[in-house]
Write a protein that holds these residues in place. Structure first.
Motif, PDB file in Angstrom:
ATOM      1  N   TYR A  86       0.851  -1.199   0.000  1.00  0.00           N
ATOM      2  CA  TYR A  86       0.000   0.000   0.000  1.00  0.00           C
ATOM      3  C   TYR A  86       0.879   1.238   0.000  1.00  0.00           C
ATOM      4  CZ  TYR A  86       0.902   0.344   5.074  1.00  0.00           C
ATOM      5  OH  TYR A  86       1.490   0.460   6.312  1.00  0.00           O
ATOM      6  N   ALA A  87       0.238   2.366  -0.270  1.00  0.00           N
ATOM      7  CA  ALA A  87       0.888   3.671  -0.161  1.00  0.00           C
ATOM      8  C   ALA A  87       0.036   4.530   0.767  1.00  0.00           C
ATOM      9  CB  ALA A  87       1.021   4.331  -1.530  1.00  0.00           C
ATOM     10  N   ILE A 121       4.785  10.930   0.878  1.00  0.00           N
ATOM     11  CA  ILE A 121       4.174   9.684   0.419  1.00  0.00           C
ATOM     12  C   ILE A 121       5.095   8.540   0.805  1.00  0.00           C
ATOM     13  CG2 ILE A 121       3.418   8.331  -1.568  1.00  0.00           C
ATOM     14  CD1 ILE A 121       2.848  10.940  -3.021  1.00  0.00           C
ATOM     15  N   VAL A 122       4.527   7.544   1.476  1.00  0.00           N
ATOM     16  CA  VAL A 122       5.289   6.374   1.903  1.00  0.00           C
ATOM     17  C   VAL A 122       4.724   5.159   1.187  1.00  0.00           C
ATOM     18  CG1 VAL A 122       6.013   4.970   3.846  1.00  0.00           C
ATOM     19  CG2 VAL A 122       5.694   7.433   4.150  1.00  0.00           C
ATOM     20  N   LYS A 123       5.618   4.440   0.469  1.00  0.00           N
ATOM     21  CA  LYS A 123       5.222   3.223  -0.242  1.00  0.00           C
ATOM     22  C   LYS A 123       5.744   2.020   0.541  1.00  0.00           C
ATOM     23  CE  LYS A 123       6.940   5.501  -3.681  1.00  0.00           C
ATOM     24  NZ  LYS A 123       7.519   5.935  -4.983  1.00  0.00           N
ATOM     25  N   VAL A 124       4.828   1.128   0.916  1.00  0.00           N
ATOM     26  CA  VAL A 124       5.116   0.109   1.930  1.00  0.00           C
ATOM     27  C   VAL A 124       5.097  -1.294   1.327  1.00  0.00           C
ATOM     28  CG1 VAL A 124       4.419  -0.807   4.173  1.00  0.00           C
ATOM     29  CG2 VAL A 124       3.988   1.603   3.625  1.00  0.00           C
ATOM     30  N   PRO A 125       6.240  -2.006   1.342  1.00  0.00           N
ATOM     31  CA  PRO A 125       6.247  -3.430   0.968  1.00  0.00           C
ATOM     32  C   PRO A 125       5.573  -4.269   2.056  1.00  0.00           C
ATOM     33  CG  PRO A 125       8.460  -2.458   0.868  1.00  0.00           C
ATOM     34  CD  PRO A 125       7.589  -1.492   1.604  1.00  0.00           C
ATOM     35  N   GLN A 126       5.218  -5.484   1.694  1.00  0.00           N
ATOM     36  CA  GLN A 126       4.469  -6.315   2.642  1.00  0.00           C
ATOM     37  C   GLN A 126       5.266  -6.606   3.899  1.00  0.00           C
ATOM     38  OE1 GLN A 126       1.931  -9.617   1.334  1.00  0.00           O
ATOM     39  NE2 GLN A 126       3.051 -10.928   2.768  1.00  0.00           N
ATOM     40  N   ALA A 127       6.578  -6.882   3.769  1.00  0.00           N
ATOM     41  CA  ALA A 127       7.367  -7.264   4.944  1.00  0.00           C
ATOM     42  C   ALA A 127       7.366  -6.159   5.984  1.00  0.00           C
ATOM     43  CB  ALA A 127       8.803  -7.590   4.527  1.00  0.00           C
ATOM     44  N   GLY A 145      15.353   2.434  12.294  1.00  0.00           N
ATOM     45  CA  GLY A 145      15.802   1.750  11.096  1.00  0.00           C
ATOM     46  C   GLY A 145      15.485   0.280  11.096  1.00  0.00           C
ATOM     47  N   SER A 146      15.846  -0.382   9.983  1.00  0.00           N
ATOM     48  CA  SER A 146      15.593  -1.812   9.859  1.00  0.00           C
ATOM     49  C   SER A 146      16.376  -2.372   8.682  1.00  0.00           C
ATOM     50  CB  SER A 146      14.097  -2.080   9.651  1.00  0.00           C
ATOM     51  OG  SER A 146      13.851  -3.459   9.485  1.00  0.00           O
ATOM     52  N   GLN A 147      16.680  -3.670   8.760  1.00  0.00           N
ATOM     53  CA  GLN A 147      17.274  -4.380   7.637  1.00  0.00           C
ATOM     54  C   GLN A 147      16.212  -4.783   6.621  1.00  0.00           C
ATOM     55  OE1 GLN A 147      20.461  -4.998   7.125  1.00  0.00           O
ATOM     56  NE2 GLN A 147      21.482  -4.754   9.103  1.00  0.00           N
ATOM     57  N   LYS A 148      14.974  -5.041   7.118  1.00  0.00           N
ATOM     58  CA  LYS A 148      13.934  -5.586   6.243  1.00  0.00           C
ATOM     59  C   LYS A 148      12.680  -4.730   6.154  1.00  0.00           C
ATOM     60  CE  LYS A 148      15.406 -10.372   6.927  1.00  0.00           C
ATOM     61  NZ  LYS A 148      15.025 -11.746   7.361  1.00  0.00           N
ATOM     62  N   ARG A 149      12.402  -3.945   7.200  1.00  0.00           N
ATOM     63  CA  ARG A 149      11.202  -3.084   7.178  1.00  0.00           C
ATOM     64  C   ARG A 149      11.570  -1.780   6.476  1.00  0.00           C
ATOM     65  NH1 ARG A 149       8.576  -2.049  12.701  1.00  0.00           N
ATOM     66  NH2 ARG A 149       6.924  -1.364  11.301  1.00  0.00           N
ATOM     67  N   ILE A 150      11.657  -1.834   5.154  1.00  0.00           N
ATOM     68  CA  ILE A 150      12.158  -0.695   4.386  1.00  0.00           C
ATOM     69  C   ILE A 150      11.070  -0.199   3.442  1.00  0.00           C
ATOM     70  CG2 ILE A 150      13.898   0.108   2.752  1.00  0.00           C
ATOM     71  CD1 ILE A 150      15.772  -2.018   3.901  1.00  0.00           C
ATOM     72  N   CYS A 151      10.623   1.004   3.671  1.00  0.00           N
ATOM     73  CA  CYS A 151       9.649   1.666   2.805  1.00  0.00           C
ATOM     74  C   CYS A 151      10.388   2.666   1.906  1.00  0.00           C
ATOM     75  CB  CYS A 151       8.607   2.400   3.622  1.00  0.00           C
ATOM     76  SG  CYS A 151       7.762   1.371   4.843  1.00  0.00           S
ATOM     77  N   LEU A 152       9.778   3.025   0.791  1.00  0.00           N
ATOM     78  CA  LEU A 152      10.318   4.061  -0.083  1.00  0.00           C
ATOM     79  C   LEU A 152       9.489   5.325   0.092  1.00  0.00           C
ATOM     80  CD1 LEU A 152      11.203   2.120  -3.376  1.00  0.00           C
ATOM     81  CD2 LEU A 152      12.586   2.520  -1.339  1.00  0.00           C
ATOM     82  N   ILE A 153      10.161   6.455   0.171  1.00  0.00           N
ATOM     83  CA  ILE A 153       9.494   7.719   0.457  1.00  0.00           C
ATOM     84  C   ILE A 153       9.598   8.651  -0.744  1.00  0.00           C
ATOM     85  CG2 ILE A 153       9.478   9.742   1.969  1.00  0.00           C
ATOM     86  CD1 ILE A 153      10.559   7.939   4.184  1.00  0.00           C
ATOM     87  N   ASP A 154       8.464   9.189  -1.143  1.00  0.00           N
ATOM     88  CA  ASP A 154       8.374  10.128  -2.267  1.00  0.00           C
ATOM     89  C   ASP A 154       9.031   9.533  -3.512  1.00  0.00           C
ATOM     90  OD1 ASP A 154       6.871  11.942  -0.847  1.00  0.00           O
ATOM     91  OD2 ASP A 154       8.605  13.050  -0.112  1.00  0.00           O
ATOM     92  N   GLU A 155      10.077  10.152  -4.005  1.00  0.00           N
ATOM     93  CA  GLU A 155      10.671   9.721  -5.276  1.00  0.00           C
ATOM     94  C   GLU A 155      11.861   8.777  -5.101  1.00  0.00           C
ATOM     95  OE1 GLU A 155       9.006  10.523  -7.929  1.00  0.00           O
ATOM     96  OE2 GLU A 155       7.676  11.719  -6.668  1.00  0.00           O
ATOM     97  N   GLU A 156      12.040   8.235  -3.901  1.00  0.00           N
ATOM     98  CA  GLU A 156      13.164   7.330  -3.682  1.00  0.00           C
ATOM     99  C   GLU A 156      13.085   6.119  -4.615  1.00  0.00           C
ATOM    100  OE1 GLU A 156      14.493   7.840   1.012  1.00  0.00           O
ATOM    101  OE2 GLU A 156      13.129   6.236   0.419  1.00  0.00           O
ATOM    102  N   ILE A 157      14.281   5.696  -5.064  1.00  0.00           N
ATOM    103  CA  ILE A 157      14.360   4.498  -5.904  1.00  0.00           C
ATOM    104  C   ILE A 157      15.355   3.515  -5.316  1.00  0.00           C
ATOM    105  CG2 ILE A 157      14.963   3.605  -8.191  1.00  0.00           C
ATOM    106  CD1 ILE A 157      14.064   6.267  -9.367  1.00  0.00           C
ATOM    107  N   ASN A 158      16.601   3.957  -5.157  1.00  0.00           N
ATOM    108  CA  ASN A 158      17.651   3.090  -4.643  1.00  0.00           C
ATOM    109  C   ASN A 158      17.935   3.416  -3.181  1.00  0.00           C
ATOM    110  OD1 ASN A 158      18.296   1.646  -7.083  1.00  0.00           O
ATOM    111  ND2 ASN A 158      19.107   3.584  -7.847  1.00  0.00           N
ATOM    112  N   VAL A 159      17.831   2.441  -2.311  1.00  0.00           N
ATOM    113  CA  VAL A 159      18.188   2.610  -0.914  1.00  0.00           C
ATOM    114  C   VAL A 159      19.032   1.417  -0.497  1.00  0.00           C
ATOM    115  CG1 VAL A 159      16.198   4.000  -0.252  1.00  0.00           C
ATOM    116  CG2 VAL A 159      16.035   1.506  -0.191  1.00  0.00           C
TER     117      VAL A 159
END
Length: 1005
Positions: free
Chosen positions: A157-158, A170-176, A363-377
């Motif tokens: 979800y976002a 805007i926060v884009k959230v992976p399932q993990a 922070g987290s190793q696996k709970r990683i969301c992308l914010i706004d225009e982020e692509i590579n983290v």
């Protein structure tokens, strides 16, 4: 676009998956969703959700593109879980939007498709869908240059941040990222299919995802409520309690701002509540004292402080509130990090702090969301919370406030969090927010008092005195008393709205009448579309409005309080205020208005009727004596007096006469007793046959003190009840007493030992004093649940109850033994005469305004006088209720009506600062009226040739009862709502500085 798909392919990396759980593990006929409206319930099984999810999946598999599918939240919320699951089953993420003005968010996220019930301009209809009985349509939005492909299963979800941690993102959230939260909480709380989880968080606030996913992943029931029901807070709590909700998640501001304390304490936080888990998050944990005030001592609900930020998908740490953690939580302890979550404390130049203060990064190793225009983290990813914290040598992290609350004032740095924390140490303050107005360089402090009502000036003085411990740059320019802070849609304090309120309050004095009233209404109620109560107002807010207008214009508006409490709308109230202002200009409106009504019967006689034994007495005699009277004689109660009323043979009147003959007095405080919280109840003085005289009173802390006052030792006994006491205490032999409590119970107890002989539960708080029948075998007491109760003093058994009107009962009742009648007024203005034996209604009389005071029965025994809060008095025939005359003053009456001994006269006081002495023969005649130094809520005390009265500001006045001349006065250090009582040369009165005072009158000659 490089999304690093391999790194974020969570469905392959995790051993839990919401969709797999939904499809394989649940019992198909179990209830998945239980939706409540005010008058109906809709239940949806897991089988129905699975079928609807499959229909949605089939529809969405026919379309291309769009990483996210939007859901318009105008759709009924019981449809949302099925829509979410249908979207997820196609490998896409969902986006909840509300209102449709958020379509710009769809554009930013390149969203092409939207589920909606609303017609969208330029949108193309794709297909209609029947979702659990609701007609929903999937439409394609007309955006250009959108991608026709997407990365399957990449985002769940976002969502947007609330903005409290900076500019909304805007926060884009992976399932993990979110499912680690679900996995942790499910394990921690042992959630199973028997649980029922409340979904009451707004669907644009990420804790709602936890509620929905936690329920579906655990195969239990999701409790949902309509918008109408969520706006009816009392009804919502009743249903949550009745339907046995086991987990409830909310913000502290919403918990205390939306729900009444007594409703919480008798409902989901009551003794027999089924609520297992209460999660408080999104804001700092509330004051411990405030939390304890809404929770029954026998309640077993586990309460947790949960903390997190949207940027890492909701919750990051948790700690349970209990005796072991209470001290740590009160100092801001954030608890232990949740699964796959890391804490780091850094300085402003990004250096890691091992021990000391800094800014918290999550922070987290696996709970990683992308914010706004982020692509590579790069893993791990840490996000700046913007929260100042302190980390100790055991790695525990303590919240210290927002980093953006440091301002520049007079060239110095001022930490607003430090100021807020200092203010919150005051017992009288429940919540506090500091607002800096950069344009005007003004520092505003907004506070919510613990008590329902407190004189603003006194509270402000207390606060300013308390702040003397800080440097002068921390002294605010203005202090605003705000009972209910404005909240965002997500249930957090809305600082922008609060800033607007501060600015508006600052400008009030430069505005005209309509603007002043409009701002007060907006501030204390909210909506202009409905009545005062329905728009969010209450009795406290109504009193604040009346007080503010009276102080501003130096004029009384006696009917305004009644209009507000009777849910009049803004327009009607404004019309009344304007008419009173106009009337005041045209004529002197201070003279009382009298209206005489000719009697239509010959019932009115000045001869007392002969008392005859009746069924009531016979019934009590059949039960035998209540108390074992073979105990020591010195336990026999000869008389007691309270709030202008003496019950029994008072042999002390000659002593009081001697005091009255003196013309000059001075006061001296000879003793005071701290009862920990305000004393609004009025003391009861009583004498036993041993000659010992005692005073007893309860306080908001639930403490009751009983002390001997005719000895130098002032020996005292303190006992504790579980909630606030505003009622005075009814005393019997052997230190047996009866008192009502805010927890809704009537207690019969021993004033020395605290032994509770019995308690009787009513449906709401009890504020009025109980009274007893002539034989002292039964008692009568009214409750805020609108019933008058008759109880056996022996064992507390209910003999009868009567709901005579839709109004709660606040004022003490009065008995008339010759006619076996019971008289009382209610808060919807109904005056009632009941039969003492049966509880049946004999007659009723209605004011248009609430009745807070006790009526007065004149010595003829034939007439009774009631007073409404708007200043209207009505004299009625005791037997028929026929109106004989009315009398109107220009002010509000909270004082009891006091009958002056051996005369057909009454005393009473008004909030308009005036004490009235009214002679009541065939028609009323004002003997005198005396202006006091401040408003009066307390009841005056009459003692032959003197009158004693207490004003709200704490000033005590002694007046000559023949002329109304003020002979002397004395100022207590706090506000006084308690009514003073006189015994010989001693005055006993409670104060809002938490103390019970004993003062002595001295001859100043």
């Amino acid at each position: 676009m490089d999304l690093n798909a391999k790194r974020f392919k969570v469905s392959d990396e995790t051993n839990f998956n919401l969709l797999n759980t939904m499809c394989n593990n649940f019992l198909m006929n179990n209830i998945a969703i239980e939706f409540h409206d005010e008058d109906f319930i809709k239940k949806i099984t897991y089988n129905e959700i699975e079928n609807t999810k499959s229909e949605i999946k089939d529809i969405l598999l026919k379309i291309n593109g769009s990483q996210f599918i939007a859901i318009d939240l105008e759709i009924e919320n019981f449809c949302i879980p099925s829509l979410i699951l249908g979207i997820l089953s196609t490998g896409r993420g969902f986006l909840n939007i509300s209102p449709l003005s958020s379509l710009d968010l769809c554009s930013r996220l390149k969203v092409q498709y939207l589920f909606t019930k609303t017609t969208i301009p330029d949108a193309k209809l794709i297909q209609h869908l029947n979702c659990h009985g609701e007609n929903i349509q999937l439409v394609k939005l007309k955006f250009t240059h959108l991608e026709e492909s997407f990365y399957k299963n990449y985002f769940t979800y976002a969502i947007t941040t609330s903005g409290t941690t900076g500019i909304s993102k805007i926060v884009k959230v992976p399932q993990a990222s979110i499912m680690y939260n679900i996995f942790d909480l499910r394990t921690r709380f042992s959630i199973n299919e028997r649980d029922k989880i409340a979904q009451l968080t707004p669907l644009t606030f990420d804790p709602c995802i936890v509620e929905i996913f936690l329920a579906l992943y655990s195969n239990c029931t999701l409790f949902m409520a309509s918008r109408n029901l969520q706006n009816n807070s009392r009804k919502l709590l009743e249903i949550m309690d009745r339907e046995k909700v086991t987990l409830f998640q909310t913000t502290p501001s919403l918990l205390f701002g939306k729900f009444a304390k007594i409703d919480l304490k008798h409902g989901i936080l009551g003794e027999r509540s089924n609520l297992r888990i209460l999660l408080l998050g999104g804001e700092p944990f509330p004051k411990i004292s405030a939390l304890e005030s809404i929770k029954d001592k026998q309640n077993k609900t586990r309460i947790f402080n949960i903390y997190g930020i949207t940027e890492i998908s909701c919750w990051a740490s948790i700690v349970e509130f209990n005796k072991e953690t209470e001290n740590d939580i009160s100092h801001g302890f954030l608890g232990d990090p949740l699964f796959e979550t890391l804490f780091e404390v850094r300085t402003e130049d990004d250096k890691i702090v091992k021990e000391g203060e800094g800014i918290l990064f999550i922070g987290s190793q696996k709970r990683i969301c992308l914010i706004d225009e982020e692509i590579n983290v790069t893993s791990p990813v840490f996000r700046n919370t913007g929260d100042k914290v302190k980390i100790d040598n055991t790695k525990r992290v303590f919240y210290k406030g927002r980093n953006n609350k440091i301002i520049k004032r007079f060239g110095n740095k001022v930490d607003l969090s430090k100021l807020e924390n200092a203010i919150l140490k005051l017992k009288s303050i429940q919540n506090c927010c500091c607002i800096w107005n950069e344009n005007e360089q003004k520092l505003h402090v907004c506070v919510t008092p613990v008590l329902n009502f407190k004189e603003e000036n006194i509270l402000k003085l207390d606060l300013m005195s308390h702040l003397q411990t800080l440097t002068s740059i921390y002294r605010p320019d203005e202090i605003h008393i705000i009972n209910n802070f404005p909240l965002t849609e997500n249930g957090k304090i809305c600082y922008q709205s609060l800033k607007k309120i501060c600015i508006e309050k600052h400008k009030l004095f430069n505005k005209n009448l309509e603007s002043i009233f409009s701002n007060l209404w907006k501030l204390l109620a909210g909506s202009f579309e409905c009545g005062f109560i329905k728009s969010g107002g209450n009795s406290v807010a109504a009193l604040q409005i009346v007080n503010s207008l009276s102080e501003k214009f130096q004029q009384e508006f006696p009917e305004l309080l009644g209009l507000l409490l009777n849910d009049a709308n803004y327009s009607n109230c404004l019309t009344y205020i304007q008419s009173e202002m106009k009337k005041n200009k045209e004529q002197d409106n201070s003279e009382p208005r009298i209206e005489i009504f000719p009697s239509s019967s010959n019932n009115v006689s000045k001869e007392k009727k002969n008392f005859t034994k009746n069924k009531f007495l016979e019934r009590n005699e059949e039960k035998g004596n209540l108390i074992n009277y073979e105990d020591e004689l010195n336990d026999k109660c000869l008389w007691q007096k309270c709030r202008g009323f003496t019950n029994g043979e008072d042999n002390e009147i000659e002593n009081e006469k001697a005091i009255c003959l003196k013309r000059k007095f001075k006061f001296e405080i000879i003793k005071c007793f701290d009862l920990k919280k305000c004393i609004d109840a009025s003391a009861t003085i009583f004498q036993y046959s041993s000659g010992k005289v005692f005073a007893t009173v309860g306080s908001h802390s639930g403490m009751i003190i009983t002390l001997e006052i005719n000895s130098n030792s002032y020996e005292n006994y303190i006992i504790q009840l579980p909630d606030r006491i505003e009622a005075s205490i009814l005393v019997f032999d052997h230190f047996r007493a009866v008192v009502g409590c805010y927890d809704g119970n009537v207690y019969c107890l021993n004033l020395k030992s605290g032994e509770i002989f019995w308690k009787f539960q009513t449906g709401d708080a009890i504020k009025c004093t109980a009274i007893t029948c002539l034989e002292k075998k039964n008692i009568f007491v009214g409750s805020y649940d609108r019933h008058m109760y008759c109880l056996s003093l022996e064992n507390g058994l209910e003999l009868w109850r009567m709901k005579a009107s839709e109004g709660s009962i606040s004022g003490t009742a009065r008995l008339h033994n010759e006619t076996q009648s019971l008289f009382f007024g209610t808060l919807n203005g109904t005056c009632v005469s009941l039969d003492q034996v049966s509880g049946n209604i004999k007659w009723q009389y209605s004011f248009l305004d609430p009745v807070f005071s006790a009526p007065a029965i004149l010595e003829t025994g034939n007439v009774i006088i009631f007073a409404s809060v708007s200043g209207k008095l009505a004299c009625l025939n005791i037997e028929s209720g026929e109106k004989l005359w009315t009398y109107t003053i220009n002010g509000n009456i909270f004082s009891h009506l006091v009958t002056v001994k051996n005369r057909e006269s009454i005393l009473f006081a008004s909030r308009n600062k005036i004490l009235y002495y009214l002679e009541c023969n065939l028609k009323p005649n004002l003997k005198f009226s005396s202006m006091m130094e401040n408003s009066i809520i307390a009841t005056p005390w009459y003692a032959e040739k003197l009158i004693l009265i207490a004003c709200i500001d704490g000033s005590l006045q002694i007046l000559d009862s023949n002329s109304g001349e003020i002979l002397t006065s004395y100022k207590l250090p706090g506000e006084v709502f308690s009514s003073p009582v006189l015994y010989r040369d001693l005055i006993i009165v409670g104060c809002r500085d938490n103390n019970l005072y004993i003062l002595k009158l001295f001859d100043s000659n």
